[in-house]
Enzyme design. Structure first.
Site, PDB file in Angstrom:
ATOM      1  N   CYS A  36      21.998 -10.844 -53.669  1.00  0.00           N
ATOM      2  CA  CYS A  36      22.177 -11.823 -52.607  1.00  0.00           C
ATOM      3  C   CYS A  36      23.350 -11.422 -51.727  1.00  0.00           C
ATOM      4  CB  CYS A  36      22.420 -13.201 -53.221  1.00  0.00           C
ATOM      5  SG  CYS A  36      22.711 -14.494 -51.984  1.00  0.00           S
ATOM      6  N   CYS A  39      26.295 -14.257 -52.172  1.00  0.00           N
ATOM      7  CA  CYS A  39      27.048 -14.478 -53.415  1.00  0.00           C
ATOM      8  C   CYS A  39      27.017 -13.329 -54.406  1.00  0.00           C
ATOM      9  CB  CYS A  39      26.568 -15.755 -54.094  1.00  0.00           C
ATOM     10  SG  CYS A  39      24.903 -15.619 -54.797  1.00  0.00           S
ATOM     11  N   CYS A  85      18.184 -18.490 -53.149  1.00  0.00           N
ATOM     12  CA  CYS A  85      19.100 -18.069 -54.205  1.00  0.00           C
ATOM     13  C   CYS A  85      19.604 -19.322 -54.917  1.00  0.00           C
ATOM     14  CB  CYS A  85      20.266 -17.276 -53.621  1.00  0.00           C
ATOM     15  SG  CYS A  85      21.525 -16.837 -54.846  1.00  0.00           S
ATOM     16  N   CYS A  88      23.731 -19.745 -54.703  1.00  0.00           N
ATOM     17  CA  CYS A  88      24.434 -20.215 -53.505  1.00  0.00           C
ATOM     18  C   CYS A  88      23.564 -21.072 -52.588  1.00  0.00           C
ATOM     19  CB  CYS A  88      25.006 -19.029 -52.724  1.00  0.00           C
ATOM     20  SG  CYS A  88      23.763 -17.985 -51.929  1.00  0.00           S
ATOM     21  N   CYS A 109       8.324 -12.275 -50.044  1.00  0.00           N
ATOM     22  CA  CYS A 109       8.570 -11.723 -48.712  1.00  0.00           C
ATOM     23  C   CYS A 109       9.994 -12.141 -48.314  1.00  0.00           C
ATOM     24  CB  CYS A 109       7.525 -12.286 -47.761  1.00  0.00           C
ATOM     25  SG  CYS A 109       7.553 -11.596 -46.111  1.00  0.00           S
TER      26      CYS A 109
END
Length: 126
Positions: A36, A39, A85, A88, A109
């Site tokens: 990510c 984070c 995510c 976060c 995607c």
């Protein structure tokens, strides 16, 4: 949490989408993991990446399922399943049921601007 560029903020915090075929990871084929951008949570392994021809990086499944969340998304006049995510809350993209059947049929995607990449040779051993 990392400071985001205006485009990263638009996609990850406002649910935007980068233009197709514009992202740095669309045609990326190195071994490693995608994390990510906000984070640093581990999201996808390069082994699960495939060329969907859609213009965004596509994966068959998450590397760490606990780091990925999904929810209904009825924006833009269509029904989709948003991927975010869990660490976060950042919007990552969408998941569809048109991925490779032999790999479970899912296509995650994901917007390139939501991802960082760690090469396999630079990752610490578990």
């Amino acid at each position: 949490m990392k400071e985001l560029t205006p485009e990263e903020h638009h996609v990850m915090r406002e649910g935007g989408t980068e233009a197709p075929f514009s992202g740095k990871f669309v045609d990326h084929h190195e071994a490693g993991v995608y994390t990510c951008r906000s984070c640093g949570a581990t999201l996808f392994d390069s082994k699960a990446k495939f060329d969907s021809g859609t213009g965004w990086p596509s994966f068959t499944d998450p590397a760490v399922a606990e780091n990925i969340g999904t929810r209904d998304d009825d924006s833009h006049g269509m029904h989709r399943t948003e991927v975010f995510c869990k660490n976060c809350g950042g919007h990552l993209g969408h998941v569809f049921d048109d991925g490779p059947a032999e790999k479970g049929g899912k296509r995650f995607c994901i917007n390139s601007v939501c991802l960082d990449f760690e090469q396999a040779s630079t990752r610490p051993a578990p």
